[in-house]
Design a protein around this motif. Sequence first.
Motif, PDB file in Angstrom:
ATOM      1  N   SER A 191       0.848  -1.190   0.000  1.00 14.10           N
ATOM      2  CA  SER A 191       0.000   0.000   0.000  1.00 14.10           C
ATOM      3  C   SER A 191       0.885   1.242   0.000  1.00 14.10           C
ATOM      4  CB  SER A 191      -0.903  -0.001   1.238  1.00 14.10           C
ATOM      5  OG  SER A 191      -1.731  -1.139   1.262  1.00 14.10           O
ATOM      6  N   GLY A 192       0.579   2.190  -0.875  1.00 15.31           N
ATOM      7  CA  GLY A 192       1.374   3.405  -0.975  1.00 15.31           C
ATOM      8  C   GLY A 192       2.524   3.313  -1.952  1.00 15.31           C
ATOM      9  N   ALA A 193       2.681   2.166  -2.609  1.00 17.67           N
ATOM     10  CA  ALA A 193       3.816   1.982  -3.517  1.00 17.67           C
ATOM     11  C   ALA A 193       3.507   2.387  -4.951  1.00 17.67           C
ATOM     12  CB  ALA A 193       4.286   0.531  -3.491  1.00 17.67           C
ATOM     13  N   GLY A 194       2.243   2.753  -5.257  1.00 16.88           N
ATOM     14  CA  GLY A 194       1.949   3.262  -6.591  1.00 16.88           C
ATOM     15  C   GLY A 194       0.979   2.457  -7.414  1.00 16.88           C
ATOM     16  N   ARG A 195       0.114   1.669  -6.777  1.00  8.95           N
ATOM     17  CA  ARG A 195      -0.824   0.864  -7.557  1.00  8.95           C
ATOM     18  C   ARG A 195      -1.791   1.730  -8.367  1.00  8.95           C
ATOM     19  NH1 ARG A 195      -1.372  -2.245  -2.545  1.00  8.95           N
ATOM     20  NH2 ARG A 195      -3.276  -1.049  -2.276  1.00  8.95           N
ATOM     21  N   SER A 196      -2.301   2.806  -7.750  1.00  8.51           N
ATOM     22  CA  SER A 196      -3.272   3.653  -8.459  1.00  8.51           C
ATOM     23  C   SER A 196      -2.640   4.326  -9.666  1.00  8.51           C
ATOM     24  CB  SER A 196      -3.843   4.709  -7.504  1.00  8.51           C
ATOM     25  OG  SER A 196      -4.587   4.104  -6.469  1.00  8.51           O
ATOM     26  N   THR A 197      -1.424   4.843  -9.494  1.00  2.00           N
ATOM     27  CA  THR A 197      -0.726   5.456 -10.628  1.00  2.00           C
ATOM     28  C   THR A 197      -0.514   4.447 -11.740  1.00  2.00           C
ATOM     29  OG1 THR A 197       0.398   7.071  -9.220  1.00  2.00           O
ATOM     30  CG2 THR A 197       1.421   6.566 -11.351  1.00  2.00           C
ATOM     31  N   THR A 198      -0.110   3.246 -11.379  1.00  2.00           N
ATOM     32  CA  THR A 198       0.115   2.192 -12.364  1.00  2.00           C
ATOM     33  C   THR A 198      -1.167   1.866 -13.121  1.00  2.00           C
ATOM     34  OG1 THR A 198       1.908   1.247 -11.048  1.00  2.00           O
ATOM     35  CG2 THR A 198       0.852  -0.204 -12.660  1.00  2.00           C
ATOM     36  N   ALA A 199      -2.286   1.804 -12.409  1.00  2.00           N
ATOM     37  CA  ALA A 199      -3.563   1.520 -13.055  1.00  2.00           C
ATOM     38  C   ALA A 199      -3.914   2.604 -14.071  1.00  2.00           C
ATOM     39  CB  ALA A 199      -4.665   1.392 -12.004  1.00  2.00           C
ATOM     40  N   PHE A 258       4.563  -6.509  -9.144  1.00  6.32           N
ATOM     41  CA  PHE A 258       4.604  -6.218  -7.713  1.00  6.32           C
ATOM     42  C   PHE A 258       5.303  -4.880  -7.505  1.00  6.32           C
ATOM     43  CE2 PHE A 258       5.976  -6.366  -3.341  1.00  6.32           C
ATOM     44  CZ  PHE A 258       4.997  -7.106  -2.686  1.00  6.32           C
ATOM     45  N   LEU A 259       4.625  -3.977  -6.771  1.00  8.66           N
ATOM     46  CA  LEU A 259       5.156  -2.648  -6.474  1.00  8.66           C
ATOM     47  C   LEU A 259       5.547  -2.577  -4.999  1.00  8.66           C
ATOM     48  CD1 LEU A 259       2.374  -0.730  -8.361  1.00  8.66           C
ATOM     49  CD2 LEU A 259       4.719  -0.974  -9.143  1.00  8.66           C
ATOM     50  N   GLU A 260       6.727  -2.011  -4.740  1.00 11.12           N
ATOM     51  CA  GLU A 260       7.189  -1.904  -3.366  1.00 11.12           C
ATOM     52  C   GLU A 260       7.972  -0.616  -3.182  1.00 11.12           C
ATOM     53  OE1 GLU A 260       9.692  -5.229  -2.642  1.00 11.12           O
ATOM     54  OE2 GLU A 260      11.277  -4.569  -3.998  1.00 11.12           O
ATOM     55  N   ALA A 261       8.268  -0.282  -1.922  1.00 13.67           N
ATOM     56  CA  ALA A 261       9.080   0.879  -1.591  1.00 13.67           C
ATOM     57  C   ALA A 261       9.651   0.666  -0.196  1.00 13.67           C
ATOM     58  CB  ALA A 261       8.259   2.169  -1.652  1.00 13.67           C
ATOM     59  N   SER A 262      10.606   1.484   0.182  1.00 21.46           N
ATOM     60  CA  SER A 262      11.216   1.351   1.501  1.00 21.46           C
ATOM     61  C   SER A 262      10.244   1.791   2.588  1.00 21.46           C
ATOM     62  CB  SER A 262      12.489   2.189   1.581  1.00 21.46           C
ATOM     63  OG  SER A 262      12.169   3.576   1.568  1.00 21.46           O
ATOM     64  N   ALA A 274      10.720   3.894   5.062  1.00 18.06           N
ATOM     65  CA  ALA A 274      10.755   5.335   5.295  1.00 18.06           C
ATOM     66  C   ALA A 274       9.922   6.080   4.256  1.00 18.06           C
ATOM     67  CB  ALA A 274      12.200   5.832   5.271  1.00 18.06           C
ATOM     68  N   VAL A 275      10.024   5.675   2.998  1.00 13.32           N
ATOM     69  CA  VAL A 275       9.262   6.332   1.933  1.00 13.32           C
ATOM     70  C   VAL A 275       7.765   6.091   2.116  1.00 13.32           C
ATOM     71  CG1 VAL A 275       8.772   6.275  -0.547  1.00 13.32           C
ATOM     72  CG2 VAL A 275      11.136   6.344   0.259  1.00 13.32           C
ATOM     73  N   LEU A 276       7.380   4.871   2.449  1.00 13.12           N
ATOM     74  CA  LEU A 276       5.963   4.573   2.644  1.00 13.12           C
ATOM     75  C   LEU A 276       5.386   5.363   3.811  1.00 13.12           C
ATOM     76  CD1 LEU A 276       5.964   0.711   2.038  1.00 13.12           C
ATOM     77  CD2 LEU A 276       5.120   2.493   0.494  1.00 13.12           C
ATOM     78  N   VAL A 277       6.154   5.491   4.894  1.00 11.33           N
ATOM     79  CA  VAL A 277       5.689   6.283   6.033  1.00 11.33           C
ATOM     80  C   VAL A 277       5.449   7.723   5.612  1.00 11.33           C
ATOM     81  CG1 VAL A 277       6.378   7.266   8.259  1.00 11.33           C
ATOM     82  CG2 VAL A 277       6.699   4.837   7.826  1.00 11.33           C
ATOM     83  N   ARG A 278       6.390   8.300   4.881  1.00  3.65           N
ATOM     84  CA  ARG A 278       6.226   9.686   4.442  1.00  3.65           C
ATOM     85  C   ARG A 278       5.010   9.839   3.532  1.00  3.65           C
ATOM     86  NH1 ARG A 278      11.961   9.652   4.037  1.00  3.65           N
ATOM     87  NH2 ARG A 278      11.879   9.315   1.790  1.00  3.65           N
ATOM     88  N   ARG A 279       4.775   8.863   2.680  1.00  2.71           N
ATOM     89  CA  ARG A 279       3.622   8.967   1.777  1.00  2.71           C
ATOM     90  C   ARG A 279       2.310   8.904   2.539  1.00  2.71           C
ATOM     91  NH1 ARG A 279       5.901   4.968  -3.084  1.00  2.71           N
ATOM     92  NH2 ARG A 279       7.499   6.422  -3.862  1.00  2.71           N
ATOM     93  N   PHE A 280       2.209   8.020   3.508  1.00  7.13           N
ATOM     94  CA  PHE A 280       0.976   7.947   4.294  1.00  7.13           C
ATOM     95  C   PHE A 280       0.782   9.203   5.129  1.00  7.13           C
ATOM     96  CE2 PHE A 280       0.973   3.344   3.427  1.00  7.13           C
ATOM     97  CZ  PHE A 280      -0.371   3.169   3.174  1.00  7.13           C
ATOM     98  N   GLU A 281       1.864   9.738   5.692  1.00  8.11           N
ATOM     99  CA  GLU A 281       1.731  10.950   6.493  1.00  8.11           C
ATOM    100  C   GLU A 281       1.370  12.151   5.633  1.00  8.11           C
ATOM    101  OE1 GLU A 281       5.304  11.367   8.760  1.00  8.11           O
ATOM    102  OE2 GLU A 281       4.497  10.181  10.418  1.00  8.11           O
ATOM    103  N   ILE A 292       8.858  -3.607  -9.269  1.00 11.89           N
ATOM    104  CA  ILE A 292       9.304  -2.226  -9.414  1.00 11.89           C
ATOM    105  C   ILE A 292       9.381  -1.593  -8.033  1.00 11.89           C
ATOM    106  CG2 ILE A 292       8.810   0.047 -10.381  1.00 11.89           C
ATOM    107  CD1 ILE A 292       7.376  -1.269 -12.686  1.00 11.89           C
ATOM    108  N   ASP A 293      10.559  -1.138  -7.655  1.00 14.99           N
ATOM    109  CA  ASP A 293      10.764  -0.415  -6.407  1.00 14.99           C
ATOM    110  C   ASP A 293      10.570   1.066  -6.695  1.00 14.99           C
ATOM    111  OD1 ASP A 293      11.741   0.917  -4.147  1.00 14.99           O
ATOM    112  OD2 ASP A 293      13.155  -0.697  -3.694  1.00 14.99           O
ATOM    113  N   THR A 294       9.552   1.671  -6.076  1.00 11.47           N
ATOM    114  CA  THR A 294       9.213   3.065  -6.373  1.00 11.47           C
ATOM    115  C   THR A 294       9.795   4.039  -5.360  1.00 11.47           C
ATOM    116  OG1 THR A 294       7.130   3.054  -5.094  1.00 11.47           O
ATOM    117  CG2 THR A 294       7.046   2.227  -7.360  1.00 11.47           C
TER     118      THR A 294
END
Length: 315
Positions: free
Chosen positions: A34-42, A108-112, A114-121, A157-159
């Motif tokens: 979650s937060g790794a870019g699924r909506s953008t990819t769609a 499969f989309l993923e991210a670190s 720290a990046v996911l925390v910043r995106r959710f915040e 893909i690591d975003t």
Amino acid sequence: MSAPPEQPEHPQAEPPATEPSQPEHDLLVITGLSGAGRSTTAHVLEDLGWYVVDNLPPQMLGPLAQLAAQASGAVPKVAVVLDVRGRGFSADLAAALAEVRVRRSILFLEASDAVLVRRFESVRRPHPLQEEGRILDGIETERELLRDLRAAADVVIDTSDLNVHQLAASVTRAFGEAEATRLRLTLLSFGFKYGLPTDADHVVDVRFLPNPHWVPELRPLTGRDDPVSSYVLGQDGAEEFLDRYAAALQPVIAGYQREHRRYATVAIGCTGGKHRSVAMTEALTARLQALADERADGEHPGPVLRVAHRDLGRE
């Protein structure tokens, strides 16, 4: 709310695929953190001509694949976005994938962390699995649920270091067909007295050329007629302008293609949009097409050129 200290990236069993080749498939499953870019990819896949189904329950994957297979080419490319909605997600999806009887691939989309925390915040939303805990708790739970699915993915893909445009470029390289990704460049003639085109990316003023309107035998004709075209192109500076402007557009077109822009408009204007702008638009299009044919190859096709005359026919 202040951002938490940087967290180390979650260890990975293998490096992510950043330049994958396009897999053979009838069904593409899009999943990941979650937060790794699924909506953008769609959205990118929809722009590329895919039929995208978002938030499909895993149990519906098999019936959808069967319907797509029975469509006899009416729905040639189907992508399904699946996200974690419960702790049984991984097992449900594994069972659903086992029942799929068509060729399928998993993105499969993923991210670190720290990046996911910043995106959710940044959007002030909780992680779907954090419950009463922290965002990091939800991320860790989701990673564990998806561990086997990531290992089975065809494309990863690591975003973490990608913005939305870079992610779109990665998805386009992996799943876009050459024809669908080509720049559509419209050459549009118009009359300044009717206003500027609202969708113009570049505006060119050709009122520096003499106006055929003041030549009685040319007045009823248009820039598409040979006498008007010959008159306009025969004026001092006309051919030089066309050559130089066509050359000046080459790095612009190349940049648009690198940025995966789909559409752009060059608007060429004169007073009424009947004579000079029409003739110059037709001539500029011919020059751009010749340059595109000269430079294009199988890997880097040139833009698709389209001519339109907005104000031709107005009184």
